[in-house]
Scaffold this motif. Sequence first.
Motif, PDB file in Angstrom:
ATOM      1  N   GLY A 139      -9.291 -21.413 -11.364  1.00 29.23           N
ATOM      2  CA  GLY A 139     -10.485 -22.081 -11.712  1.00 29.23           C
ATOM      3  C   GLY A 139     -11.634 -21.202 -11.657  1.00 29.23           C
ATOM      4  N   ASN A 140     -11.674 -19.943 -11.311  1.00 31.59           N
ATOM      5  CA  ASN A 140     -12.654 -19.199 -10.738  1.00 31.59           C
ATOM      6  C   ASN A 140     -13.080 -18.404 -12.200  1.00 31.59           C
ATOM      7  OD1 ASN A 140     -13.352 -18.779  -7.729  1.00 31.59           O
ATOM      8  ND2 ASN A 140     -11.404 -19.425  -8.117  1.00 31.59           N
ATOM      9  N   ARG A 141     -14.302 -17.974 -11.885  1.00 30.21           N
ATOM     10  CA  ARG A 141     -14.688 -16.862 -12.783  1.00 30.21           C
ATOM     11  C   ARG A 141     -14.605 -15.724 -12.281  1.00 30.21           C
ATOM     12  NH1 ARG A 141     -19.953 -18.807 -14.110  1.00 30.21           N
ATOM     13  NH2 ARG A 141     -19.144 -20.226 -15.531  1.00 30.21           N
ATOM     14  N   ILE A 142     -13.739 -14.461 -12.480  1.00 29.84           N
ATOM     15  CA  ILE A 142     -13.671 -13.591 -11.758  1.00 29.84           C
ATOM     16  C   ILE A 142     -14.652 -12.339 -12.031  1.00 29.84           C
ATOM     17  CG2 ILE A 142     -12.005 -11.568 -11.192  1.00 29.84           C
ATOM     18  CD1 ILE A 142     -11.021 -14.427 -10.411  1.00 29.84           C
ATOM     19  N   GLN A 143     -15.365 -12.022 -11.072  1.00 29.67           N
ATOM     20  CA  GLN A 143     -16.367 -10.929 -11.020  1.00 29.67           C
ATOM     21  C   GLN A 143     -15.653  -9.398 -11.018  1.00 29.67           C
ATOM     22  OE1 GLN A 143     -19.565 -11.089 -12.196  1.00 29.67           O
ATOM     23  NE2 GLN A 143     -19.818  -8.938 -11.956  1.00 29.67           N
ATOM     24  N   ARG A 144     -14.944  -9.289 -10.097  1.00 30.64           N
ATOM     25  CA  ARG A 144     -14.454  -7.881  -9.714  1.00 30.64           C
ATOM     26  C   ARG A 144     -13.025  -8.248  -9.195  1.00 30.64           C
ATOM     27  NH1 ARG A 144     -16.824  -2.894  -8.135  1.00 30.64           N
ATOM     28  NH2 ARG A 144     -15.888  -2.468  -6.107  1.00 30.64           N
ATOM     29  N   VAL A 145     -12.026  -7.386  -9.474  1.00 30.87           N
ATOM     30  CA  VAL A 145     -10.814  -7.204  -8.843  1.00 30.87           C
ATOM     31  C   VAL A 145     -10.766  -5.683  -8.423  1.00 30.87           C
ATOM     32  CG1 VAL A 145      -8.377  -7.210  -9.161  1.00 30.87           C
ATOM     33  CG2 VAL A 145      -9.664  -8.864 -10.201  1.00 30.87           C
ATOM     34  N   SER A 146     -10.590  -5.435  -7.085  1.00 28.59           N
ATOM     35  CA  SER A 146     -10.640  -4.054  -6.626  1.00 28.59           C
ATOM     36  C   SER A 146      -9.448  -3.804  -5.676  1.00 28.59           C
ATOM     37  CB  SER A 146     -11.858  -3.318  -6.232  1.00 28.59           C
ATOM     38  OG  SER A 146     -12.507  -4.092  -5.530  1.00 28.59           O
ATOM     39  N   GLY A 147      -9.183  -2.561  -5.219  1.00 30.72           N
ATOM     40  CA  GLY A 147      -8.486  -1.944  -3.961  1.00 30.72           C
ATOM     41  C   GLY A 147      -7.324  -1.209  -4.299  1.00 30.72           C
ATOM     42  N   ILE A 148      -6.556  -0.887  -3.471  1.00 32.05           N
ATOM     43  CA  ILE A 148      -5.657   0.034  -3.145  1.00 32.05           C
ATOM     44  C   ILE A 148      -4.111  -0.587  -3.384  1.00 32.05           C
ATOM     45  CG2 ILE A 148      -4.444   1.397  -1.307  1.00 32.05           C
ATOM     46  CD1 ILE A 148      -6.899   0.997   0.435  1.00 32.05           C
ATOM     47  N   ILE A 149      -3.794  -0.101  -4.521  1.00 31.21           N
ATOM     48  CA  ILE A 149      -2.563  -0.722  -5.108  1.00 31.21           C
ATOM     49  C   ILE A 149      -1.533   0.304  -5.590  1.00 31.21           C
ATOM     50  CG2 ILE A 149      -3.760  -2.798  -6.286  1.00 31.21           C
ATOM     51  CD1 ILE A 149      -4.257  -1.458  -9.005  1.00 31.21           C
ATOM     52  N   ASN A 150      -1.570   1.452  -4.895  1.00 29.97           N
ATOM     53  CA  ASN A 150      -0.474   2.389  -4.910  1.00 29.97           C
ATOM     54  C   ASN A 150      -0.023   2.851  -3.522  1.00 29.97           C
ATOM     55  OD1 ASN A 150       0.695   5.561  -5.138  1.00 29.97           O
ATOM     56  ND2 ASN A 150       1.326   4.177  -6.771  1.00 29.97           N
ATOM     57  N   GLY A 151       1.068   2.442  -3.098  1.00 29.69           N
ATOM     58  CA  GLY A 151       1.685   2.514  -1.737  1.00 29.69           C
ATOM     59  C   GLY A 151       1.862   4.146  -1.417  1.00 29.69           C
ATOM     60  N   THR A 152       2.179   4.866  -2.267  1.00 30.80           N
ATOM     61  CA  THR A 152       2.587   6.214  -1.947  1.00 30.80           C
ATOM     62  C   THR A 152       1.478   7.232  -1.828  1.00 30.80           C
ATOM     63  OG1 THR A 152       4.550   6.188  -3.547  1.00 30.80           O
ATOM     64  CG2 THR A 152       3.790   8.288  -3.150  1.00 30.80           C
ATOM     65  N   THR A 153       0.390   7.132  -2.605  1.00 32.14           N
ATOM     66  CA  THR A 153      -0.887   7.972  -2.411  1.00 32.14           C
ATOM     67  C   THR A 153      -1.509   7.393  -1.281  1.00 32.14           C
ATOM     68  OG1 THR A 153      -1.866   6.194  -3.923  1.00 32.14           O
ATOM     69  CG2 THR A 153      -1.213   8.279  -4.793  1.00 32.14           C
ATOM     70  N   ASN A 154      -1.459   6.135  -0.905  1.00 30.55           N
ATOM     71  CA  ASN A 154      -2.226   5.418   0.295  1.00 30.55           C
ATOM     72  C   ASN A 154      -1.409   6.049   1.595  1.00 30.55           C
ATOM     73  OD1 ASN A 154      -4.467   4.137   1.204  1.00 30.55           O
ATOM     74  ND2 ASN A 154      -3.114   2.777   2.323  1.00 30.55           N
ATOM     75  N   TYR A 155      -0.125   6.220   1.390  1.00 33.26           N
ATOM     76  CA  TYR A 155       0.800   6.849   2.605  1.00 33.26           C
ATOM     77  C   TYR A 155       0.271   8.376   2.626  1.00 33.26           C
ATOM     78  CZ  TYR A 155       5.062   8.481   5.099  1.00 33.26           C
ATOM     79  OH  TYR A 155       5.955   9.019   5.924  1.00 33.26           O
ATOM     80  N   ILE A 156       0.118   9.109   1.617  1.00 35.62           N
ATOM     81  CA  ILE A 156       0.024  10.431   1.647  1.00 35.62           C
ATOM     82  C   ILE A 156      -1.441  10.484   2.133  1.00 35.62           C
ATOM     83  CG2 ILE A 156      -0.583  12.290   0.268  1.00 35.62           C
ATOM     84  CD1 ILE A 156       1.607  11.263  -1.751  1.00 35.62           C
ATOM     85  N   LEU A 157      -2.511   9.766   1.923  1.00 35.87           N
ATOM     86  CA  LEU A 157      -3.946  10.121   2.427  1.00 35.87           C
ATOM     87  C   LEU A 157      -3.833   9.632   3.534  1.00 35.87           C
ATOM     88  CD1 LEU A 157      -5.770   8.709  -1.025  1.00 35.87           C
ATOM     89  CD2 LEU A 157      -5.728  11.129  -0.018  1.00 35.87           C
ATOM     90  N   SER A 158      -3.188   8.538   4.063  1.00 35.33           N
ATOM     91  CA  SER A 158      -3.435   8.119   5.425  1.00 35.33           C
ATOM     92  C   SER A 158      -2.920   9.293   6.530  1.00 35.33           C
ATOM     93  CB  SER A 158      -2.753   6.864   5.842  1.00 35.33           C
ATOM     94  OG  SER A 158      -3.273   5.993   4.747  1.00 35.33           O
ATOM     95  N   ARG A 159      -1.555   9.714   6.017  1.00 34.65           N
ATOM     96  CA  ARG A 159      -1.024  10.776   6.983  1.00 34.65           C
ATOM     97  C   ARG A 159      -1.873  11.869   6.970  1.00 34.65           C
ATOM     98  NH1 ARG A 159       5.127  11.486   7.207  1.00 34.65           N
ATOM     99  NH2 ARG A 159       4.323  13.095   8.247  1.00 34.65           N
ATOM    100  N   MET A 160      -2.384  12.432   5.782  1.00 36.17           N
ATOM    101  CA  MET A 160      -3.108  13.826   5.581  1.00 36.17           C
ATOM    102  C   MET A 160      -4.370  13.498   6.476  1.00 36.17           C
ATOM    103  SD  MET A 160      -2.892  14.805   1.524  1.00 36.17           S
ATOM    104  CE  MET A 160      -3.958  16.178   1.775  1.00 36.17           C
ATOM    105  N   ALA A 161      -5.109  12.332   6.583  1.00 32.22           N
ATOM    106  CA  ALA A 161      -6.321  12.192   7.431  1.00 32.22           C
ATOM    107  C   ALA A 161      -5.952  11.925   8.912  1.00 32.22           C
ATOM    108  CB  ALA A 161      -6.878  10.886   6.964  1.00 32.22           C
ATOM    109  N   ALA A 162      -4.925  11.186   9.123  1.00 33.30           N
ATOM    110  CA  ALA A 162      -4.770  11.027  10.634  1.00 33.30           C
ATOM    111  C   ALA A 162      -4.090  12.403  11.275  1.00 33.30           C
ATOM    112  CB  ALA A 162      -3.851   9.898  10.686  1.00 33.30           C
TER     113      ALA A 162
END
Length: 447
Positions: A139-162
């Motif tokens: 029932g909504n008018r969607i303005q924006r959909v955003s986010g982190i939608i790839n687990g592999t790259t988030n896993y890589i970036l998180s471990r590189m940063a931490a």
Amino acid sequence: MLGLGTVGAGVASILSTPEGRHPLVADLQLRRIAVRDLERPRPLNLAPGLLTTCPEAVVDDPAVDIVVEVIGGLEPARSLILRAIAAGKAVVTANKAVIARHGDEIAAAAAEKGVYVLIEAAVGGGIPIIEPLKQSLGGNRIQRVSGIINGTTNYILSRMAAEGAAYGEVLADAQRLGYAEADPAADVEGGDAADKIAILTRLAYGGTVPRPAIPTEGIHQLDARDVDYAARLGFVVKLLAVAQRVGSEPPKPADTTAAGLQLDVRVHPTLVPRGHPLAGVNGVNNAILVEGDPVGQVMFYGPGAGAGPTASAVVADILNIAGIRQATGGGSGTQGGGLDPLLAAGNWRQCSLVDGALTTHRNYVRLRTSDQAGVIGQIGSCFGQAGVSIQSIVQYAGEGSGAAGEASSAEIVVITHEVLEARFRHALDAIEALAEVHQVAACLRTL
Ligand code: NDP
Ligand code: HSE
């Protein structure tokens, strides 16, 4: 089932242990499974004769009501899905690559045959996001959909940063854990996230945007320096996917031209302020922020890849279809049955991608320059003349700075306020032409 790899094995594991789950699970029978290699050791104790190397034998088996496609890739997956539909069978698939590219063809075939094709596992792994977009947020008018939608790259970036872990090593771990695609280039070059945002775009806005035209940057060329500078400036780097409406809200008739609703859809590494909810999404987790009228902001968070979470989503779809079949005595979701329009989720308008030059962003730029008086002033002037407002400008010591016999160099990092892309590019052209600027070394978006 077509495929018994990471996801297929996860599904088989749930179906073979129905105790404590919804009673419908016990009513499901895994009839036949197609694999490539019969000799490959399998973690499950499967009944003899369940496996075949002939996927058509699974699809064509008259005792099969629901075909679960977890082979991956474009072909033979697309042809097998269409073959199942043509035989009047419901389909469940986790294959975002095939849905992002051939979703319209598959949906049209399914509508004609009166069967469901459900895809909950295709985006966000174990996070329910497909059905909420189709139904709960309908029932909504969607303005924006955003986010982190790839687990592999988030896993890589998180471990590189931490941990300061090396890119190649962490990617190998992601492959070992079953997070990465068969060809991990799809993950690290951003294609998998682009497939997923194409799917979410269609559900959120009711129309298809051309998948190959979605501007896509991955993390494979990301320099560890930028991750480091971002951290010093209070940001973390995440691979974000974004789909947003361009134009006024609520839409005026003029916003919906012959080209349809104008959308800004893209995938790129992004500097996320440390206090933002997406900054704390680490490891294989995904998070999707949906902004709609009147609901406001709704965040979906959870494990975005891996056997168990993905199988959880696949089995949810199987149960959805099994439940409908049970309630209707097998009539709906098979040939000739009426489809629930929300669950079937057909297109209901034209959508198109906006010209990138007309989009607005905050930007991060790293410049390699001579370390001499006045450079920052000249860079500031170039931005100012193009109408780009600077939020911060910081100078760091460049490589080789101060070493005997080397000309001293500097790295200048600029973060802009939100600006029209065309203006920003104009400023960069002028900056690149300055004699003191050796290179525009990196250019990233900032939230
Ligand atoms: P895998 O590579 O682990 O498994 C693929 C399976 O398909 C294997 O069992 C393979 O057989 C079989 N297979 C491949 N080609 C054929 C063929 N031509 N005929 C018969 N069988 C074939 O992939 P995943 O399980 O990781 O992924 C499956 C799908 O799910 C993909 O579309 C992927 O994008 C999607 N997905 C994956 C997630 C994950 O976390 N892994 C999460 C969300 C979606 P064999 O075992 O003999 O090699
Ligand atoms: N390779 C994908 C990922 C699997 O890492 O997100 C889940 O879709």
